[in-house]
Design an enzyme around this catalytic site. Sequence first.
Site, PDB file in Angstrom:
ATOM      1  N   ARG A 134      -3.243 -12.031   3.896  1.00 21.62           N
ATOM      2  CA  ARG A 134      -4.358 -11.459   3.301  1.00 21.62           C
ATOM      3  C   ARG A 134      -4.753 -12.051   1.698  1.00 21.62           C
ATOM      4  O   ARG A 134      -3.725 -11.661   0.799  1.00 21.62           O
ATOM      5  CB  ARG A 134      -4.825  -9.920   3.140  1.00 21.62           C
ATOM      6  CG  ARG A 134      -4.704  -9.233   4.405  1.00 21.62           C
ATOM      7  CD  ARG A 134      -5.754  -9.462   5.394  1.00 21.62           C
ATOM      8  NE  ARG A 134      -7.021  -9.850   4.898  1.00 21.62           N
ATOM      9  CZ  ARG A 134      -7.993  -9.220   4.474  1.00 21.62           C
ATOM     10  NH1 ARG A 134      -7.654  -7.782   4.572  1.00 21.62           N
ATOM     11  NH2 ARG A 134      -8.995  -9.380   4.015  1.00 21.62           N
ATOM     12  N   HIS A 170      -7.482  -8.667  -2.402  1.00 16.65           N
ATOM     13  CA  HIS A 170      -8.511  -7.901  -1.969  1.00 16.65           C
ATOM     14  C   HIS A 170      -8.866  -6.095  -2.475  1.00 16.65           C
ATOM     15  O   HIS A 170      -7.847  -5.758  -2.706  1.00 16.65           O
ATOM     16  CB  HIS A 170      -9.051  -8.004  -0.603  1.00 16.65           C
ATOM     17  CG  HIS A 170      -8.239  -7.414   0.344  1.00 16.65           C
ATOM     18  ND1 HIS A 170      -6.998  -7.922   0.759  1.00 16.65           N
ATOM     19  CD2 HIS A 170      -8.058  -6.092   0.945  1.00 16.65           C
ATOM     20  CE1 HIS A 170      -6.362  -7.020   1.436  1.00 16.65           C
ATOM     21  NE2 HIS A 170      -6.968  -5.862   1.455  1.00 16.65           N
ATOM     22  N   HIS A 198     -10.805  -2.785  -1.245  1.00 16.05           N
ATOM     23  CA  HIS A 198     -11.610  -2.279  -0.188  1.00 16.05           C
ATOM     24  C   HIS A 198     -12.859  -1.461  -0.750  1.00 16.05           C
ATOM     25  O   HIS A 198     -12.121  -0.592  -1.780  1.00 16.05           O
ATOM     26  CB  HIS A 198     -10.953  -1.585   0.913  1.00 16.05           C
ATOM     27  CG  HIS A 198      -9.989  -2.411   1.693  1.00 16.05           C
ATOM     28  ND1 HIS A 198     -10.117  -2.739   3.018  1.00 16.05           N
ATOM     29  CD2 HIS A 198      -8.482  -2.593   1.334  1.00 16.05           C
ATOM     30  CE1 HIS A 198      -8.885  -3.326   3.255  1.00 16.05           C
ATOM     31  NE2 HIS A 198      -7.914  -3.131   2.378  1.00 16.05           N
ATOM     32  N   TYR A 201      -0.786  -9.796   0.690  1.00 11.38           N
ATOM     33  CA  TYR A 201       0.451  -9.533   1.392  1.00 11.38           C
ATOM     34  C   TYR A 201       0.383  -9.923   2.905  1.00 11.38           C
ATOM     35  O   TYR A 201      -0.937 -10.632   3.463  1.00 11.38           O
ATOM     36  CB  TYR A 201       0.244  -8.229   1.498  1.00 11.38           C
ATOM     37  CG  TYR A 201      -1.109  -7.274   1.985  1.00 11.38           C
ATOM     38  CD1 TYR A 201      -1.429  -7.043   3.528  1.00 11.38           C
ATOM     39  CD2 TYR A 201      -2.155  -6.995   1.274  1.00 11.38           C
ATOM     40  CE1 TYR A 201      -2.443  -6.543   4.004  1.00 11.38           C
ATOM     41  CE2 TYR A 201      -3.202  -6.263   1.624  1.00 11.38           C
ATOM     42  CZ  TYR A 201      -3.346  -6.173   3.070  1.00 11.38           C
ATOM     43  OH  TYR A 201      -4.532  -5.578   3.529  1.00 11.38           O
ATOM     44  N   TYR A 243       0.838  -1.245   0.064  1.00 10.85           N
ATOM     45  CA  TYR A 243      -0.070  -0.166  -0.088  1.00 10.85           C
ATOM     46  C   TYR A 243       0.981   1.199  -0.145  1.00 10.85           C
ATOM     47  O   TYR A 243       1.778   1.189   0.458  1.00 10.85           O
ATOM     48  CB  TYR A 243      -0.865   0.112   1.195  1.00 10.85           C
ATOM     49  CG  TYR A 243      -2.014  -0.870   1.160  1.00 10.85           C
ATOM     50  CD1 TYR A 243      -3.297  -0.434   0.596  1.00 10.85           C
ATOM     51  CD2 TYR A 243      -2.144  -2.239   1.979  1.00 10.85           C
ATOM     52  CE1 TYR A 243      -4.366  -1.319   0.547  1.00 10.85           C
ATOM     53  CE2 TYR A 243      -3.059  -2.840   1.875  1.00 10.85           C
ATOM     54  CZ  TYR A 243      -4.379  -2.627   1.194  1.00 10.85           C
ATOM     55  OH  TYR A 243      -5.285  -3.290   1.187  1.00 10.85           O
TER      56      TYR A 243
HETATM   57 FE   LIG Z   1      -6.201  -4.381   2.651  1.00  4.97          FE
END
Ligand SMILES: [Fe+2]
Lengths: 253, 204
Positions: A168, A171, A173, A158, A119
């Site tokens: 995770r 995905h 959000h 990640y 991110y």
């Molecule tokens: Fe996330």
Amino acid sequence: MQKAETAMKNEKQQSGPFIQRDRNWHPPAYTPTYKTSILRSPQKALLSLDNTLSEMTGPVFGHSLIGELDNDLLQNFSQNGDLPIGERIVVHGRVLDEKGHPVPNVLLELWQANAGGRYRHQKESYIAPLDPNFGGCGRTITDDDGNYTFRTIRPGPYPWPNGVNDWRPAHIHFSVFGQGFAQRLITQMYFEGDPLIARCPILNTIPDQAAIEQLVAPLDMANSLPMDSLAYKFDIVLRGRRSTYFENRREGN
Amino acid sequence: MPQSLNYLKETPSQTAGPYVHIGCTPNFAGIKGVYEQDLGASMVNDKTKGERITIRGSVIDGNGMALKDALVEIWQADSDGLYNSPFETRGTADPNFSGWGRSAGEMDTGEFCFHTIKPGVVPFTDGRPMAPHITFWIVARGINLGLHTRMYFPEENTANQADPVLGRVEHKSRVPTLIAQKDGNDYRFDIHLQGELETVFFDI
Ligand SMILES: [Fe+2]
């Protein structure tokens, strides 16, 4: 106040309370296998109330809010016209209410990691590199039939600090506005076939397997662009409004 | 087997996670140039009617620590008690007041802040007046489903006493969790997720 918010829609439409939320379908607040929930979950009973005007209404945004590249994550952070690394995908779907009616003018905001699972955030420390051409945010508003579409790259999975080796699944959000503040929702979209889905402590906060599957977007070859992008279809359901034809009114109202 | 009702199920919620600010307040998160301005950053302009107020507060976990990764949104009526919504059927709200605000919180402390106006009176479902109030919605990492609550005003004691929603709080000792504190010229409204001071959250 920004211009966009004065552009809220003003025509009158049918109002009414929203159908009660099925809290067994959502994850409960306290889910110890997702450790952060332990100290952040209310423990006392919620105050259950039928909607008042304060919940039946909510912010609705106009299409004038949306810039040309807002729903194109391939280009909205591009430096010098270069594109981000990763699998090019189209994510599209419909926003419906529980009664199956399309919901127009729904603002969808999305955010995601880059193709390496990183991110763009100062608190993010994963070893995978930032992509100079990928910001990771986008937004759009549903049309009159509740349709929306985005273009992006498929995010990478990640690792995250929960268990020693929790990952995770890939995905995206989603933040979803409806027509009333009672419909306000944040969720995550997953990708069909990802083996990390069954292992995810956050997905597994949802008790019902059918509810988990509701968050998994299928590959949609019919809307894939040949020699360009695969497509995934993700429909979103918001609370529906209850019919009020036979509602009792106290005298004087 | 009876017929199927054929209703759809609401999309299940998932936590907003630690990076909600990338999607909802990207400029605050340091992602510049995608949106001109973060949505909900300002609710009023110089033509907005009503008494200007500032609300500050923290979202506090079960250890008494303020969250630094929460996102707080508010929704409220204008100074005449009208909502700036296409579903407001009683009249047209002040076009210079959005009614909706969003705060990512201060980077260092997580404290949220809203510059807004004091809302007017809105009727309850049976027509009785509700005391002036602001609806809050809180999401963060570790919160699996967004939390709804309300903030009421400390100087509205009489209206608060008669408020049909506050009247539904079973344990009267918990009513003060829904009433802001006056802090100089501002209001302070801390939201406690757990513990003795746990805020009353709404299933609404
Ligand atoms: Fe996330």
